[in-house]
Design a protein around this motif. Structure first.
Motif, PDB file in Angstrom:
ATOM      1  N   GLN A   8      10.157 -11.745 -13.625  1.00  0.00           N
ATOM      2  CA  GLN A   8       8.787 -11.247 -13.691  1.00  0.00           C
ATOM      3  C   GLN A   8       8.426 -10.477 -12.426  1.00  0.00           C
ATOM      4  O   GLN A   8       7.754  -9.439 -12.498  1.00  0.00           O
ATOM      5  CB  GLN A   8       7.817 -12.404 -13.903  1.00  0.00           C
ATOM      6  N   GLN A   9       8.881 -10.966 -11.272  1.00  0.00           N
ATOM      7  CA  GLN A   9       8.584 -10.254 -10.033  1.00  0.00           C
ATOM      8  C   GLN A   9       9.281  -8.905 -10.003  1.00  0.00           C
ATOM      9  O   GLN A   9       8.725  -7.919  -9.523  1.00  0.00           O
ATOM     10  CB  GLN A   9       8.992 -11.095  -8.817  1.00  0.00           C
ATOM     11  N   ARG A  10      10.486  -8.824 -10.556  1.00  0.00           N
ATOM     12  CA  ARG A  10      11.182  -7.542 -10.607  1.00  0.00           C
ATOM     13  C   ARG A  10      10.476  -6.563 -11.546  1.00  0.00           C
ATOM     14  O   ARG A  10      10.429  -5.364 -11.276  1.00  0.00           O
ATOM     15  CB  ARG A  10      12.641  -7.748 -11.027  1.00  0.00           C
ATOM     16  N   VAL A  11       9.909  -7.071 -12.634  1.00  0.00           N
ATOM     17  CA  VAL A  11       9.098  -6.208 -13.507  1.00  0.00           C
ATOM     18  C   VAL A  11       7.872  -5.723 -12.747  1.00  0.00           C
ATOM     19  O   VAL A  11       7.490  -4.545 -12.831  1.00  0.00           O
ATOM     20  CB  VAL A  11       8.673  -6.960 -14.787  1.00  0.00           C
ATOM     21  N   ALA A  12       7.238  -6.633 -11.995  1.00  0.00           N
ATOM     22  CA  ALA A  12       6.055  -6.253 -11.216  1.00  0.00           C
ATOM     23  C   ALA A  12       6.397  -5.187 -10.187  1.00  0.00           C
ATOM     24  O   ALA A  12       5.603  -4.268  -9.931  1.00  0.00           O
ATOM     25  CB  ALA A  12       5.467  -7.484 -10.536  1.00  0.00           C
ATOM     26  N   ILE A  13       7.583  -5.290  -9.589  1.00  0.00           N
ATOM     27  CA  ILE A  13       8.014  -4.279  -8.629  1.00  0.00           C
ATOM     28  C   ILE A  13       8.263  -2.946  -9.329  1.00  0.00           C
ATOM     29  O   ILE A  13       7.837  -1.881  -8.853  1.00  0.00           O
ATOM     30  CB  ILE A  13       9.273  -4.751  -7.883  1.00  0.00           C
ATOM     31  N   ALA A  14       8.948  -2.984 -10.464  1.00  0.00           N
ATOM     32  CA  ALA A  14       9.170  -1.747 -11.217  1.00  0.00           C
ATOM     33  C   ALA A  14       7.845  -1.100 -11.599  1.00  0.00           C
ATOM     34  O   ALA A  14       7.701   0.126 -11.550  1.00  0.00           O
ATOM     35  CB  ALA A  14      10.006  -2.040 -12.463  1.00  0.00           C
ATOM     36  N   ARG A  15       6.875  -1.926 -11.987  1.00  0.00           N
ATOM     37  CA  ARG A  15       5.552  -1.409 -12.346  1.00  0.00           C
ATOM     38  C   ARG A  15       4.892  -0.731 -11.151  1.00  0.00           C
ATOM     39  O   ARG A  15       4.315   0.369 -11.271  1.00  0.00           O
ATOM     40  CB  ARG A  15       4.674  -2.554 -12.861  1.00  0.00           C
ATOM     41  N   ALA A  16       4.970  -1.368  -9.984  1.00  0.00           N
ATOM     42  CA  ALA A  16       4.365  -0.785  -8.786  1.00  0.00           C
ATOM     43  C   ALA A  16       5.068   0.509  -8.379  1.00  0.00           C
ATOM     44  O   ALA A  16       4.422   1.485  -7.984  1.00  0.00           O
ATOM     45  CB  ALA A  16       4.403  -1.794  -7.634  1.00  0.00           C
ATOM     46  N   LEU A  17       6.397   0.528  -8.491  1.00  0.00           N
ATOM     47  CA  LEU A  17       7.150   1.715  -8.103  1.00  0.00           C
ATOM     48  C   LEU A  17       6.944   2.865  -9.078  1.00  0.00           C
ATOM     49  O   LEU A  17       7.042   4.031  -8.704  1.00  0.00           O
ATOM     50  CB  LEU A  17       8.638   1.392  -8.016  1.00  0.00           C
ATOM     51  N   CYS A  18       6.655   2.524 -10.336  1.00  0.00           N
ATOM     52  CA  CYS A  18       6.502   3.541 -11.366  1.00  0.00           C
ATOM     53  C   CYS A  18       5.393   4.534 -11.031  1.00  0.00           C
ATOM     54  O   CYS A  18       5.465   5.707 -11.395  1.00  0.00           O
ATOM     55  CB  CYS A  18       6.241   2.879 -12.714  1.00  0.00           C
ATOM     56  N   LYS A  19       4.389   4.065 -10.339  1.00  0.00           N
ATOM     57  CA  LYS A  19       3.303   4.961  -9.929  1.00  0.00           C
ATOM     58  C   LYS A  19       3.764   6.002  -8.923  1.00  0.00           C
ATOM     59  O   LYS A  19       3.058   6.967  -8.660  1.00  0.00           O
ATOM     60  CB  LYS A  19       2.164   4.146  -9.302  1.00  0.00           C
ATOM     61  N   ASN A  20       4.953   5.776  -8.336  1.00  0.00           N
ATOM     62  CA  ASN A  20       5.451   6.658  -7.293  1.00  0.00           C
ATOM     63  C   ASN A  20       4.452   6.736  -6.129  1.00  0.00           C
ATOM     64  O   ASN A  20       4.075   7.824  -5.684  1.00  0.00           O
ATOM     65  CB  ASN A  20       5.717   8.059  -7.850  1.00  0.00           C
ATOM     66  N   PRO A  21       4.037   5.559  -5.608  1.00  0.00           N
ATOM     67  CA  PRO A  21       2.991   5.541  -4.581  1.00  0.00           C
ATOM     68  C   PRO A  21       3.512   5.996  -3.224  1.00  0.00           C
ATOM     69  O   PRO A  21       4.704   5.871  -2.924  1.00  0.00           O
ATOM     70  CB  PRO A  21       2.583   4.062  -4.532  1.00  0.00           C
ATOM     71  N   ASP A  22       2.617   6.510  -2.406  1.00  0.00           N
ATOM     72  CA  ASP A  22       2.978   6.864  -1.030  1.00  0.00           C
ATOM     73  C   ASP A  22       3.144   5.616  -0.181  1.00  0.00           C
ATOM     74  O   ASP A  22       3.961   5.593   0.746  1.00  0.00           O
ATOM     75  CB  ASP A  22       1.902   7.759  -0.415  1.00  0.00           C
ATOM     76  N   ILE A  23       2.337   4.594  -0.468  1.00  0.00           N
ATOM     77  CA  ILE A  23       2.441   3.332   0.258  1.00  0.00           C
ATOM     78  C   ILE A  23       2.567   2.188  -0.747  1.00  0.00           C
ATOM     79  O   ILE A  23       1.883   2.172  -1.762  1.00  0.00           O
ATOM     80  CB  ILE A  23       1.238   3.086   1.202  1.00  0.00           C
ATOM     81  N   LEU A  24       3.454   1.267  -0.440  1.00  0.00           N
ATOM     82  CA  LEU A  24       3.652   0.082  -1.268  1.00  0.00           C
ATOM     83  C   LEU A  24       3.198  -1.128  -0.462  1.00  0.00           C
ATOM     84  O   LEU A  24       3.743  -1.412   0.607  1.00  0.00           O
ATOM     85  CB  LEU A  24       5.119  -0.041  -1.648  1.00  0.00           C
ATOM     86  N   LEU A  25       2.178  -1.819  -0.951  1.00  0.00           N
ATOM     87  CA  LEU A  25       1.556  -2.933  -0.245  1.00  0.00           C
ATOM     88  C   LEU A  25       1.999  -4.237  -0.902  1.00  0.00           C
ATOM     89  O   LEU A  25       1.712  -4.474  -2.078  1.00  0.00           O
ATOM     90  CB  LEU A  25       0.038  -2.791  -0.288  1.00  0.00           C
ATOM     91  N   CYS A  26       2.687  -5.075  -0.144  1.00  0.00           N
ATOM     92  CA  CYS A  26       3.332  -6.270  -0.694  1.00  0.00           C
ATOM     93  C   CYS A  26       2.765  -7.520  -0.043  1.00  0.00           C
ATOM     94  O   CYS A  26       2.926  -7.727   1.172  1.00  0.00           O
ATOM     95  CB  CYS A  26       4.842  -6.208  -0.453  1.00  0.00           C
TER      96      CYS A  26
END
Length: 234
Positions: free
Chosen positions: A145-163
């Motif tokens: 589930q956490q890997r899906v959440a990461i893929a979801r966050a990366l999918c936006k192609n964000p400039d900053i990733l806040l974890c």
């Protein structure tokens, strides 16, 4: 690389009845484009509050945060929403997946909110879950589930990733996998990653470490030789 985020004398107060709680006190720092930053400190040190401010989720009581030279406008909710949608990706300790959507559909949901998304199916492949694309969250382990959440966050192609403590609920093996995914995203796409934790060992993968205590930035340490995520001692 250039400065992407600059905080100047940032303060955040909360009213707890008759008592005012100072979550952040005159915090100032700069974060460069493409850096991997770890914010380290004990519970209650202001880490999560700061992360929410950098992501435009919470407002400041005092001070200013600049994104790419432009101050965030705390009084303009529409502007903050646009900032979050266009520039920021979020990963939390708890996965916050939509239970009625499959793994792939959860990732595709983020693609619909982005102007320049990455490919959802490719991301699921990169996080090792292409064979689970049609599974609902209830049929996935916590690490999956956490890997899906990461893929979801990366999918936006964000400039900053806040974890926010992304490995806090995981075992050491899965935690190492998660850190490697974040590190690979940082290096491959030259994106800025900001990760908060209370685990000092995780800080060794960062380019720089910001140490917080009692709402104050105590010091900043440069990692001359960041270690690989798989070398982190849990």
């Amino acid at each position: 690389m250039g400065v992407l985020i600059r905080a100047e004398d940032v303060c955040k107060d909360y009213d707890a009845g008759e008592v005012k709680v100072q979550a952040l006190r005159n915090v100032s720092f700069e974060i460069n484009r493409g850096e991997f930053i770890v914010i380290l400190g004990p519970s209650g040190s202001g880490k999560s509050t700061l992360l929410n401010i950098l992501g435009g989720i919470e407002t400041v009581t005092g001070g200013t945060v600049y994104y790419d030279g432009t101050p965030l406008s705390w009084g303009d909710l529409k502007s903050l929403t646009a900032y979050r949608r266009a520039h920021a990706g979020f990963i939390f300790q708890f996965y916050n997946l939509m239970p009625g959507l499959t793994a792939l559909e959860n990732v595709q949901l983020a693609a619909e909110l982005s102007r320049d998304p990455l490919d959802p199916e490719t991301l699921l492949l990169q996080v090792g879950l292409s064979d689970r694309a049609g599974h609902f969250p209830s049929r996935l382990s916590g690490g999956q589930q956490q890997r899906v959440a990461i893929a979801r966050a990366l999918c936006k192609n964000p400039d900053i990733l806040l974890c926010d403590e992304p490995t806090g609920a995981l075992d050491s093996g899965t935690g190492s996998q998660i850190l490697k995914l974040l590190s690979d995203f940082n290096r491959q796409y030259e994106k800025t990653v900001i990760l908060i934790t209370h685990n000092e060992n995780i800080a060794e993968i960062a380019d720089r470490v910001l140490y917080f205590k009692d709402g104050c930035l105590e010091r900043v340490r440069v990692n001359e030789r960041p270690i690989k995520p798989e070398e982190v001692v849990w």
